[in-house]
Scaffold this active site. Structure first.
Site, PDB file in Angstrom:
ATOM      1  N   LEU A   1     -24.062  -1.975 -25.509  1.00  0.00           N
ATOM      2  CA  LEU A   1     -25.487  -1.811 -25.770  1.00  0.00           C
ATOM      3  C   LEU A   1     -26.157  -0.976 -24.692  1.00  0.00           C
ATOM      4  CD1 LEU A   1     -26.548  -5.332 -27.110  1.00  0.00           C
ATOM      5  CD2 LEU A   1     -26.222  -3.216 -28.386  1.00  0.00           C
ATOM      6  N   CYS A   2     -25.654  -1.052 -23.452  1.00  0.00           N
ATOM      7  CA  CYS A   2     -26.262  -0.257 -22.385  1.00  0.00           C
ATOM      8  C   CYS A   2     -26.094   1.235 -22.650  1.00  0.00           C
ATOM      9  CB  CYS A   2     -25.669  -0.642 -21.030  1.00  0.00           C
ATOM     10  SG  CYS A   2     -23.880  -0.421 -20.914  1.00  0.00           S
TER      11      CYS A   2
END
Length: 469
Positions: free
Chosen positions: A231-232
Site C-alpha cells: 500500500l505504501c
C-alpha cells in the site's frame, strides 16, 4: 483453389456423426463396465443428458461448439457479461465466419454483436451451425439462479476465469451430494463437473466427481495467490499503470465511497476506477492506463490465447462425453497443458480431502430441540469453520428463511422464531443448506454450505459421529 467467397458445402448428417457413431459402436479394453456399444447410443445421449455450460467467453464458446458436436443436444449456457470489442479476436462465435463473403460478414457481425449478451449470441450461433441442438441462454449472474435451477442438469461444465465463481458452482454441485449411514456417497445424488481453465499458453482440464475425486476446494491451493502491491507503493511512489489502477481500486474508492462495496461487475464502478487511475497516472507521468487494463488488474484477468482455449475445450468435452457414454475411462483426475515451449501434457491424480467442508458429508451442527431458526443462523456466523453471515437456509428444496428478495424475506420471516426441530419435521438427524457471505482469500464471497443438523436428546445424539461442532 478455393477462395474465401466460395460457398463451402455443409457436411451431411451421416458424415458429420460418422466417427462419433463408430466410437460408440465398438467394444474396447478401456471402456466402462456399463458401456453397451450401440449405433443408437449417440441419439440416446442427446435426448437424455442435460448439460450446463458456465461461462460464454473464449473457453465457453469453444465448449458450446465442442459439446454440440459431441452429440449433446440439450445445452444451457449462463453468463452475465456482454460482448466487448476486445473479445472478438478469440471468441469466435461472436464473428459469424460461416457465410459466404466471410470477411465482410465477419466485420458486420462483430459490429452488431458488441454490447449484446454473450450467452444469447453464443447459443444462437451454435444452433445455427449444428442442427438438432437446443441451447437455452441465461443472461444473469450465477448467484441469481435458485439452487433448484442447477438440480436439473446431469453435468456442469465450467469455462470460467474466476476462482470465486468456480468455488460457488463447486459448492452448489457438492450441495446436492448425500451420503448413506456409512458416509458413502449416494450415486443418484452425484452431480459431476468438468472444469477447464486457461492462462496464456497454459491450461487445465479436470474431472470432479463429488464424493469420489477432489472437488475444487480440496485442491484450491493449486491456484497461486493473486499478486498484491504494498500500500505504501500505491499511495506514495507508483511506478506502473497497475499501481495507479490499484490505488484507485484499493485506496481512493473507500475514501470517496465510504461503506459502499466496490462491484467489479458494475460498469459504472469500473469506469470510475479507470477515470481515477488516469488522473493518478497523469500526476506521476505514467502511461499505459487503459480501460481494458483496468478490468484486467481489478479482476485479475489473464490474457487468453485462442489455440489454448481450443485444446482445453476439446479435453473437457471429451471427458464429458466419456462420463456419460462410458466409451472410455476418464482422466484421473487433473490434466495440465503447457504450450509455451513445444507441447507438454501431463495427468496428475490428486487425492480427495475427506474432511473437506464442501464435498464431505457436511459440517455437523448440534442443536437443542428448542433452538430457533434465528439462533441457528446466529450459530453459523460464529462457527469457526463456517463464518457465514446473512445466511439463507433451505431444507429439501423448501425455503426456511431467505435474506432476499424482499418478498421472500417477508414470507419466511415468521420462521425465525420457530424451533428448528419443528421446521425440520422433528427429524433427529438431517441435512440443510445455508447460502450467505463467507471469507475466501481475504474477500467476502457468496458461499453455499451443506450442514448436518443433529438434535440433542434424540436418536441422532446416540449416533457414532466423529466430527463435533
Amino acid at each position: 483453389m478455393a477462395t474465401p467467397d466460395a460457398e463451402q458445402p455443409a457436411p451431411t448428417e451421416p458424415a458429420r456423426w460418422r466417427d462419433l457413431d463408430m466410437l460408440l459402436s465398438r467394444p474396447g479394453n478401456l471402456v466402462a463396465a456399463s458401456f453397451d456399444p450401440s449405433p443408437t447410443l449417440r441419439d440416446q445421449l442427446g435426448s437424455i443428458v442435460e448439460v450446463l455450460v458456465v461461462g460464454a467467453g473464449g473457453l465457453g464458446c469453444e465448449l458450446l461448439k465442442d459439446l454440440a458436436l459431441s452429440g449433446f443436444k440439450k445445452l444451457h449456457v449462463i453468463d452475465m457479461d456482454t460482448i466487448d470489442v476486445s473479445n472478438l479476436n478469440r471468441q469466435f462465435l461472436f464473428s459469424h465466419l460461416s457465410l459466404s463473403k466471410w470477411e465482410l460478414d465477419a466485420l458486420l457481425y462483430r459490429v452488431q454483436d458488441v454490447g449484446k449478451s454473450k450467452a444469447e449470441v453464443a447459443a444462437k450461433r451454435v444452433m445455427e451451425r449444428v442442427s438438432g441442438v437446443n441451447i437455452e441462454p441465461h443472461f444473469c449472474r450465477i448467484e441469481d439462479k435458485e439452487i433448484e435451477f442447477y438440480s436439473q442438469f446431469h453435468i456442469i461444465v465450467l469455462g470460467l476465469d474466476s476462482i470465486e465463481a468456480r468455488s460457488y458452482i463447486n459448492s452448489v454441485a457438492c450441495g446436492f451430494l448425500e451420503y448413506d449411514s456409512n458416509d458413502n456417497p449416494l450415486e443418484e445424488t452425484v452431480k459431476p463437473m468438468v472444469d477447464g481453465g486457461t492462462e496464456g499458453f497454459k491450461g487445465h482440464a479436470r474431472v470432479i466427481i463429488p464424493g469420489t475425486t477432489p472437488c475444487f476446494e480440496c485442491n484450491i491451493w493449486l491456484f497461486p495467490p493473486q499478486v498484491k502491491f504494498p500500500l505504501c507503493t500505491l499511495a506514495e511512489t507508483p511506478r506502473t499503470a497497475a499501481h495507479c489502477i490499484e490505488y484507485a481500486h484499493l485506496i481512493k474508492w473507500d475514501e470517496i465511497h465510504p461503506g459502499k462495496p466496490f462491484d467489479a461487475d458494475d460498469a459504472e464502478h469500473m469506469q470510475w476506477i479507470y477515470s481515477e487511475a488516469l488522473k493518478r497516472a497523469e500526476l506521476f507521468g505514467i502511461s499505459g492506463v487503459t480501460y481494458s487494463l483496468t478490468q484486467g488488474v481489478v479482476k485479475n484477468i489473464i490474457p487468453a490465447i485462442a489455440s489454448t482455449n481450443a485444446i482445453i475445450s476439446a479435453a473437457c468435452a471429451l471427458e464429458a462425453f466419456k462420463l456419460f457414454s462410458g466409451c472410455s475411462k476418464n482422466v484421473s483426475n487433473y490434466l495440465t497443458y503447457n504450450g509455451l515451449e513445444g507441447t507438454h501434457i501431463k495427468v496428475t491424480e490428486f487425492v480427495r480431502d475427506k474432511d473437506c467442508l464442501v464435498c464431505g458429508p457436511g459440517t455437523l451442527i448440534e442443536l437443542d430441540t428448542s433452538s430457533t431458526l434465528a439462533e441457528f443462523i446466529k450459530m453459523l456466523e460464529e462457527h469457526p469453520k463456517l463464518r457465514i453471515s446473512k445466511a439463507s437456509v433451505t431444507h429439501e428444496g423448501n425455503n426456511l428463511y431467505m435474506q432476499s428478495p424482499e418478498v421472500l424475506e417477508q414470507m419466511t420471516r415468521p420462521n425465525l422464531s420457530v424451533p428448528m426441530f419443528e421446521l425440520l419435521k422433528e427429524a433427529p438427524y438431517t441435512t440443510v443448506h445455508a447460502t450467505g457471505m463467507a471469507e475466501n482469500n481475504g474477500k467476502k464471497v457468496s458461499s453455499l454450505r451443506k450442514l448436518r443438523v443433529a438434535f440433542k436428546g434424540t436418536e441422532a445424539s446416540k449416533m457414532d459421529i466423529s466430527e463435533s461442532s
